[in-house]
Design an enzyme around this catalytic site. Structure first.
Site, mmCIF file in Angstrom:
data_model
loop_
_atom_site.group_PDB
_atom_site.id
_atom_site.type_symbol
_atom_site.label_atom_id
_atom_site.label_comp_id
_atom_site.label_asym_id
_atom_site.label_seq_id
_atom_site.Cartn_x
_atom_site.Cartn_y
_atom_site.Cartn_z
ATOM 1 N N ILE A 142 0.751 -1.179 -0.035
ATOM 2 C CA ILE A 142 0.005 0.114 -0.133
ATOM 3 C C ILE A 142 0.954 1.123 -0.134
ATOM 4 O O ILE A 142 2.106 1.304 0.370
ATOM 5 C CB ILE A 142 -0.902 -0.014 1.187
ATOM 6 C CG1 ILE A 142 -0.248 0.016 2.535
ATOM 7 C CG2 ILE A 142 -2.016 -1.166 1.263
ATOM 8 C CD1 ILE A 142 -1.357 0.040 3.752
ATOM 9 N N ASP A 143 0.377 2.265 -0.418
ATOM 10 C CA ASP A 143 1.056 3.538 -0.647
ATOM 11 C C ASP A 143 1.576 3.977 0.938
ATOM 12 O O ASP A 143 1.213 3.747 1.839
ATOM 13 C CB ASP A 143 0.316 4.886 -1.328
ATOM 14 C CG ASP A 143 -0.085 4.328 -2.546
ATOM 15 O OD1 ASP A 143 0.528 3.456 -3.302
ATOM 16 O OD2 ASP A 143 -1.008 5.194 -2.929
ATOM 17 N N ARG A 144 2.757 4.836 0.779
ATOM 18 C CA ARG A 144 3.558 5.176 1.965
ATOM 19 C C ARG A 144 2.365 6.054 2.742
ATOM 20 O O ARG A 144 2.360 6.197 3.925
ATOM 21 C CB ARG A 144 4.725 6.095 1.582
ATOM 22 C CG ARG A 144 5.308 6.770 2.750
ATOM 23 C CD ARG A 144 6.481 7.432 1.976
ATOM 24 N NE ARG A 144 7.521 7.875 2.990
ATOM 25 C CZ ARG A 144 8.608 8.320 3.072
ATOM 26 N NH1 ARG A 144 9.150 8.493 1.806
ATOM 27 N NH2 ARG A 144 9.403 8.955 4.182
#
Length: 325
Positions: A142-144
């Protein structure tokens, strides 16, 4: 050096042949492996195979003589201090002998990269119960700036099984988001292909034309769960495909960018009086458990989204306990 025959273990079920070789012969390059398969020197149960062949327990892998001289030094991970071990263990919301599920805070990357030295992958040794245990493996990303559920496998074989479930779309994912504006209609499917613009850290995903040769199919479901007039809305989002930044671009395509998104939505994504952080949270995972049955896990909201929900009067239920059925 001579030909040897190795047996695929139970823990290596459904692993790709190239990944199996990377585990047993990490110095062997992909190009060399492809040549050995192409010339029939590598065989499984006596038959020819490709590097993408998936293995089953008990199968016999014929391994020809493989030079050792070019073996690179083994990958090592820096020992963690007590603070780092506590940090990663605080994220655990479910654990058994096959899988671990984290509630990842917003702001920490899943893996390293240019300028990124603090990330989940660098902390995974802190989840080993014993020093000799296999290092847990990331199953997805998942994105930062996205918070929420992150699935780990305790062994390579379990990782292969879970990866197969993601590929076959047998995993249901639900994200919660706060968007600027209210989508019309209140629920539906976003069917917009995506393409990448630029390269490196500055690359972005954008909606593509359907005849664009570089476009990839992207499909997302959405539903408005609550709204503060037409100013801000609480959405449940389910990505039916797994494209980079898919939900963020699809919300922008609806004309309702995600609140606080630093990359998409331009100035519309920033609303005075609300935290200037991405309001996107991986809320729920429903997946086949590698040992049978299904596992359903949910994660509570991060602090900045809780603050926004309180301001808007959105009543988000606490995450239920994990369920294994």
């Amino acid at each position: 050096m001579s030909v040897v025959t190795l047996t695929v273990s139970d823990d290596e079920a459904d692993i790709r042949l190239d990944r199996w070789f990377r585990r047993h012969y990490p110095h062997l390059t992909q190009g060399a492996l492809q040549k050995l398969c192409r010339t029939g020197q590598i065989r499984v149960d006596g038959g020819r195979v490709s590097t993408s062949t998936r293995l089953a327990p008990g199968q016999a892998v014929r391994v020809p003589p493989i030079p050792q001289a070019s073996r690179p030094p083994p990958v090592t991970h820096r020992a963690l201090d007590e603070r780092q071990v506590r940090e990663i263990r605080r994220m655990v919301i479910y654990s058994d002998d096959q899988v671990i599920v984290l509630n990842k805070p917003a702001g920490i990357a899943v893996q390293g990269g240019p300028g990124i030295t603090h990330h989940i992958d660098g902390l995974l040794d802190g989840l080993k119960d014993q020093p000799d245990d296999p290092r847990p493996r990331l199953v997805h990303r998942i994105d930062r700036d996205t918070s929420g559920l992150l699935l780990l496998a305790r062994t390579p074989g379990v990782a292969a099984k879970l990866a197969a479930s993601f590929r076959s779309r047998d995993v249901r994912k639900v994200y919660w988001a706060v968007t600027v504006g209210r989508p019309t209609p209140a629920s539906g499917v976003i069917d917009q292909p995506l393409t990448r613009l630029g390269a490196g850290a500055g690359a972005i995903m954008v909606v593509a034309g359907r005849r664009d040769k570089d476009a990839v199919h992207a499909l997302s479901e959405y539903e408005v769960l609550d709204a503060a007039g037409r100013k801000l809305s609480w959405l449940a989002l389910s990505p039916l495909t797994g494209r980079t930044h898919q939900l963020r671009v699809h919300c922008e395509a609806l004309g309702t960018p995600i609140l606080g998104d630093p990359k998409y939505g331009d100035d519309r994504a920033h609303v005075e009086g609300f935290p200037d952080q991405l309001h996107l949270h991986a809320r729920m995972l429903d997946l086949p458990h590698p040992a049978g049955g299904r596992l359903v896990v949910s994660a509570d909201l991060p602090a900045h989204m809780k603050d926004t929900f309180r301001q808007l009067g959105f009543a988000a239920p606490a995450a239920p306990a994990p369920q294994r059925t």
